[in-house]
Design a protein around this motif. Structure first.
Motif, PDB file in Angstrom:
ATOM      1  N   GLU A   1      58.551  31.930  39.559  1.00 48.69           N
ATOM      2  CA  GLU A   1      57.321  31.240  39.934  1.00 48.69           C
ATOM      3  C   GLU A   1      56.321  31.330  38.777  1.00 48.69           C
ATOM      4  N   MET A   2      55.170  30.701  38.954  1.00 52.68           N
ATOM      5  CA  MET A   2      54.177  30.700  37.874  1.00 52.68           C
ATOM      6  C   MET A   2      53.631  32.128  37.719  1.00 52.68           C
ATOM      7  N   PRO A   3      53.747  32.714  36.568  1.00 56.17           N
ATOM      8  CA  PRO A   3      53.255  34.092  36.398  1.00 56.17           C
ATOM      9  C   PRO A   3      51.735  34.144  36.366  1.00 56.17           C
ATOM     10  N   SER A   4      51.219  35.284  36.755  1.00 57.39           N
ATOM     11  CA  SER A   4      49.759  35.420  36.718  1.00 57.39           C
ATOM     12  C   SER A   4      49.296  35.551  35.266  1.00 57.39           C
ATOM     13  N   ASP A   5      48.049  35.166  35.027  1.00 57.29           N
ATOM     14  CA  ASP A   5      47.517  35.088  33.665  1.00 57.29           C
ATOM     15  C   ASP A   5      47.641  36.396  32.889  1.00 57.29           C
ATOM     16  N   ASP A   6      47.482  37.498  33.598  1.00 56.11           N
ATOM     17  CA  ASP A   6      47.492  38.769  32.861  1.00 56.11           C
ATOM     18  C   ASP A   6      48.895  39.150  32.374  1.00 56.11           C
ATOM     19  N   LEU A   7      49.901  38.366  32.746  1.00 57.46           N
ATOM     20  CA  LEU A   7      51.262  38.645  32.251  1.00 57.46           C
ATOM     21  C   LEU A   7      51.655  37.769  31.056  1.00 57.46           C
ATOM     22  N   ILE A   8      50.784  36.816  30.736  1.00 56.48           N
ATOM     23  CA  ILE A   8      51.148  35.860  29.668  1.00 56.48           C
ATOM     24  C   ILE A   8      51.404  36.563  28.333  1.00 56.48           C
ATOM     25  N   ALA A   9      50.549  37.488  27.964  1.00 57.05           N
ATOM     26  CA  ALA A   9      50.728  38.157  26.662  1.00 57.05           C
ATOM     27  C   ALA A   9      52.068  38.883  26.608  1.00 57.05           C
ATOM     28  N   SER A  10      52.429  39.526  27.703  1.00 57.39           N
ATOM     29  CA  SER A  10      53.700  40.257  27.712  1.00 57.39           C
ATOM     30  C   SER A  10      54.902  39.323  27.710  1.00 57.39           C
ATOM     31  N   LEU A  11      54.783  38.206  28.415  1.00 57.54           N
ATOM     32  CA  LEU A  11      55.888  37.242  28.399  1.00 57.54           C
ATOM     33  C   LEU A  11      56.035  36.616  27.015  1.00 57.54           C
ATOM     34  N   LEU A  12      54.903  36.380  26.373  1.00 65.46           N
ATOM     35  CA  LEU A  12      54.941  35.866  25.005  1.00 65.46           C
ATOM     36  C   LEU A  12      55.628  36.876  24.073  1.00 65.46           C
ATOM     37  N   ALA A  13      55.341  38.144  24.296  1.00 68.46           N
ATOM     38  CA  ALA A  13      55.932  39.188  23.443  1.00 68.46           C
ATOM     39  C   ALA A  13      57.457  39.213  23.554  1.00 68.46           C
ATOM     40  N   VAL A  14      57.970  38.884  24.745  1.00 67.71           N
ATOM     41  CA  VAL A  14      59.423  38.903  24.944  1.00 67.71           C
ATOM     42  C   VAL A  14      60.116  37.942  23.974  1.00 67.71           C
ATOM     43  N   SER A  15      59.452  36.834  23.676  1.00 68.68           N
ATOM     44  CA  SER A  15      60.021  35.743  22.880  1.00 68.68           C
ATOM     45  C   SER A  15      60.551  36.174  21.513  1.00 68.68           C
ATOM     46  N   ASP A  16      59.938  37.180  20.940  1.00 71.11           N
ATOM     47  CA  ASP A  16      60.400  37.648  19.629  1.00 71.11           C
ATOM     48  C   ASP A  16      60.154  39.127  19.444  1.00 71.11           C
ATOM     49  N   VAL A  17      58.887  39.535  19.479  1.00 66.49           N
ATOM     50  CA  VAL A  17      58.575  40.885  19.000  1.00 66.49           C
ATOM     51  C   VAL A  17      59.214  41.958  19.883  1.00 66.49           C
ATOM     52  N   LEU A  18      59.185  41.786  21.183  1.00 64.69           N
ATOM     53  CA  LEU A  18      59.865  42.752  22.046  1.00 64.69           C
ATOM     54  C   LEU A  18      61.380  42.591  21.928  1.00 64.69           C
ATOM     55  N   GLY A  19      61.837  41.349  21.965  1.00 67.89           N
ATOM     56  CA  GLY A  19      63.282  41.107  21.841  1.00 67.89           C
ATOM     57  C   GLY A  19      63.843  41.689  20.555  1.00 67.89           C
ATOM     58  N   THR A  20      63.051  41.615  19.501  1.00 75.63           N
ATOM     59  CA  THR A  20      63.503  42.139  18.209  1.00 75.63           C
ATOM     60  C   THR A  20      63.489  43.667  18.191  1.00 75.63           C
ATOM     61  N   GLY A  21      62.461  44.259  18.748  1.00 77.53           N
ATOM     62  CA  GLY A  21      62.437  45.722  18.865  1.00 77.53           C
ATOM     63  C   GLY A  21      63.579  46.221  19.744  1.00 77.53           C
ATOM     64  N   TRP A  22      63.863  45.452  20.793  1.00 79.54           N
ATOM     65  CA  TRP A  22      64.951  45.812  21.704  1.00 79.54           C
ATOM     66  C   TRP A  22      66.299  45.777  20.975  1.00 79.54           C
ATOM     67  N   TYR A  23      66.462  44.739  20.171  1.00 74.85           N
ATOM     68  CA  TYR A  23      67.702  44.618  19.404  1.00 74.85           C
ATOM     69  C   TYR A  23      67.833  45.766  18.400  1.00 74.85           C
ATOM     70  N   ALA A  24      66.723  46.149  17.786  1.00 79.30           N
ATOM     71  CA  ALA A  24      66.773  47.276  16.843  1.00 79.30           C
ATOM     72  C   ALA A  24      67.318  48.519  17.545  1.00 79.30           C
ATOM     73  N   ALA A  25      66.846  48.755  18.755  1.00 77.30           N
ATOM     74  CA  ALA A  25      67.297  49.931  19.509  1.00 77.30           C
ATOM     75  C   ALA A  25      68.747  49.766  19.964  1.00 77.30           C
ATOM     76  N   ASP A  26      69.101  48.548  20.333  1.00 76.79           N
ATOM     77  CA  ASP A  26      70.463  48.248  20.772  1.00 76.79           C
ATOM     78  C   ASP A  26      71.434  48.401  19.599  1.00 76.79           C
ATOM     79  N   ALA A  27      71.089  47.812  18.459  1.00 73.28           N
ATOM     80  CA  ALA A  27      71.950  47.887  17.269  1.00 73.28           C
ATOM     81  C   ALA A  27      72.039  49.326  16.761  1.00 73.28           C
ATOM     82  N   ALA A  28      70.999  50.113  16.993  1.00 72.95           N
ATOM     83  CA  ALA A  28      71.012  51.530  16.610  1.00 72.95           C
ATOM     84  C   ALA A  28      71.649  52.377  17.711  1.00 72.95           C
ATOM     85  N   ARG A  29      72.139  51.695  18.729  1.00 72.73           N
ATOM     86  CA  ARG A  29      72.867  52.321  19.842  1.00 72.73           C
ATOM     87  C   ARG A  29      72.133  53.509  20.459  1.00 72.73           C
ATOM     88  N   VAL A  30      70.882  53.284  20.798  1.00 71.04           N
ATOM     89  CA  VAL A  30      70.107  54.311  21.503  1.00 71.04           C
ATOM     90  C   VAL A  30      70.766  54.575  22.864  1.00 71.04           C
TER      91      VAL A  30
END
Lengths: 338, 338
Positions: free
Chosen positions: B131-160
């Motif tokens: 559904e339509m997310p509330s406004d206060d979640l927009i920044a976090s959803l935007l972060a998923v698009s690259d910066v979080l996804g990239t940090g997540w991959y760093a941890a995944d590739a480093a096999r945390v």
């Protein structure tokens, strides 16, 4: 005793050296059942790696314990043992993490092309067989010490999985052991890159499903053809040259893994190229000690026959011919009768 | 419409550009909820990466679908979507293998610092929220698009792994997301290497257990102290310079893993050094599309708050200040109101 000494490029001799003695209370002395020449011995033999004066060669070994230092707890004279080419205490954090080849007390074995050898850190390094193995298993047990253990690590570092596709770059003894290892780990498609008929045949016997005789870009193109255009999940780099590393990188699929066990000589990896290739790289001296119990059991149960990789057998006195045959690729791997 | 265009080193402007249109039947047009500046945008902004003429910037995005091409099957106007900075079809062998960032049809997103953007391969690239997310979640959803996804991959590739030790090299937005990711993956000890107080504080908030402010050999020595002398199982390299890569390599323990997500600029890796270090390297553009459903769910359930990484918010018209603040390290990451 008579043992092998490298004097310089192309100059390997069998000559008198001092018999090994217990130097530390953690040492053992073994009487070798057999020894052999390693592909890595060819780097200094070919003058591609400096040696600081005459060097007593050999790091692959198995045999019978004849003497132990006073701190050796788990071994006694009369036991048949196999050890790794990396000496390790088997208790440090790196050993406990599964990387005895990076042991805090690591030493690289030397002087094993001889009738007797001193093994430092014997408790950590050596694994005894339950009973005296029959003579026809000696070659295979000797292979476990390095060449099989190293091929196994290549497959392990390349994360070969049941059902997966593995490419083996290099048809030397380690590459052939990589084929055997990938097969044992359940790879469904095993592509051996080899231009030599006798090696191709042994690769097929060890479980290769495809042979690619082309190299470089042509070889990569053939691997792509055989993998639906995508490349392999696992690539075993068993040479150590820039050409082999590039070939290995290009044969792996994005998200795939390259295990590299050929000691790199002049290999440079560009960070950005590796980044956009999106392939994992893991290499190093093989943590053979970790694999020893399992691989020795496979040999003792006659489930694998890595000893077939020795296609030349000479007495220690003829070591020069043993090296020469490998250098000229007339032999895959030379066993030395000691 | 007004959007951001990089004209050359240090010269980023908000100026009139053509509105995006459906060019292919697999495209969608979205109205962005917000956009932002990426650390990687600073490479060309700083003149460290060439640009071939004026370039419409931006590759991180989320927002509402306003139009879809005739072949788009799974999306319709009115849906809120998040996509990856890598455009992917999500059906090719590389996508199915989990590496959409190496998709056979991969394109790198551009032009997202704007009110509207065209998203190629919309079915493959975009994930809609229930559904339509509330406004206060927009920044976090935007972060998923690259910066979080990239940090997540760093941890995944480093096999945390749960209970493991992770070191994060780089305290930019990606590094901080790496800390958050390592925490989510269950790392017990998370060492953030950071010299900036505000970033240290955010790292601690995201789950860092230790801060190391030293760099280079001193930094490595501190990491060794904190890890019983052995180094870390997992190291996340989130910078892309030779110095950062060397630091990362030296912070990992033998048998450990380095995930590198900073686009390498001038990084060279010596094969023999990597061999004897015995550490795995895995990097590349993050396969964010693979992580999107899970990370979006974490955000929507308010289990994580990656949006806190945006510590500066400016209207699109002030994009020049947004870049400048990040370049001068006054801001960790700039959100652009569109």
């Amino acid at each position: 005793m008579l043992a092998t000494v490298l004097h310089g490029k192309g100059d390997i001799r069998c000559e008198e050296v001092a018999e090994p003695k217990i130097l530390k209370p953690t040492d053992a002395i073994i009487k070798l059942a057999a020894s052999c020449v390693c592909g890595s011995d060819l780097w200094p033999y070919r003058g591609l790696q400096p040696v600081g004066g005459p060097t007593h060669m050999g790091h692959e070994y198995c045999g019978v314990v004849v003497e132990v230092g006073e701190d050796v707890k788990t071994l006694k004279p009369g036991q048949f043992v196999v050890g790794s080419f990396c000496i390790s205490d088997n208790t440090c954090p790196h050993c406990r993490f599964g990387f005895p080849s990076s042991c805090e007390q690591r030493e690289f074995m030397s002087g094993a092309q001889a009738p007797y050898a001193r093994i430092p850190l014997a408790d950590g390094t050596l694994v005894a067989t339950p009973e005296m193995p029959s003579d026809d298993l000696i070659a295979s047990l000797l292979a476990v010490s390095d060449v099989l253990g190293t091929g196994w690590y290549a497959a392990d570092a390349a994360r070969v999985q049941p059902g997966s596709t593995a490419v083996v770059v290099g048809d030397g003894a380690v590459g052939l052991m990589g084929v055997l290892s990938a097969k044992q780990m359940g790879a469904e498609k095993i592509i051996a890159m080899s231009r030599h008929k006798t090696r191709q045949n042994l690769a097929l016997e060890y479980g290769a499903t495809h042979i690619v005789s082309e190299r470089g870009d042509e070889g990569v193109a053939r691997v792509k053809e055989l993998t639906g255009g995508v490349g392999a999940e696992s690539v075993l780099e068993c040479v150590g040259t820039q050409e082999a590393m590039t070939q290995a990188m290009n044969c792996a699929r994005p998200g795939g893994h390259i295990g590299f066990v050929g000691v790199p000589h002049g290999v440079q990896i560009d960070g950005q190229t590796l980044f956009f290739a999106q392939k994992s790289l893991m290499g190093g001296p093989a943590p053979v000690r970790r694999y020893l119990p399992y691989l020795m059991e496979l040999v003792l149960n006659r489930e694998i026959n890595p000893g077939k990789v020795f296609d030349l057998e000479v007495p220690l006195a003829d070591v020069a011919e043993g090296y020469r045959a490998m250098d000229e690729r007339r032999a895959i791997k030379t066993l030395l009768r000691v």
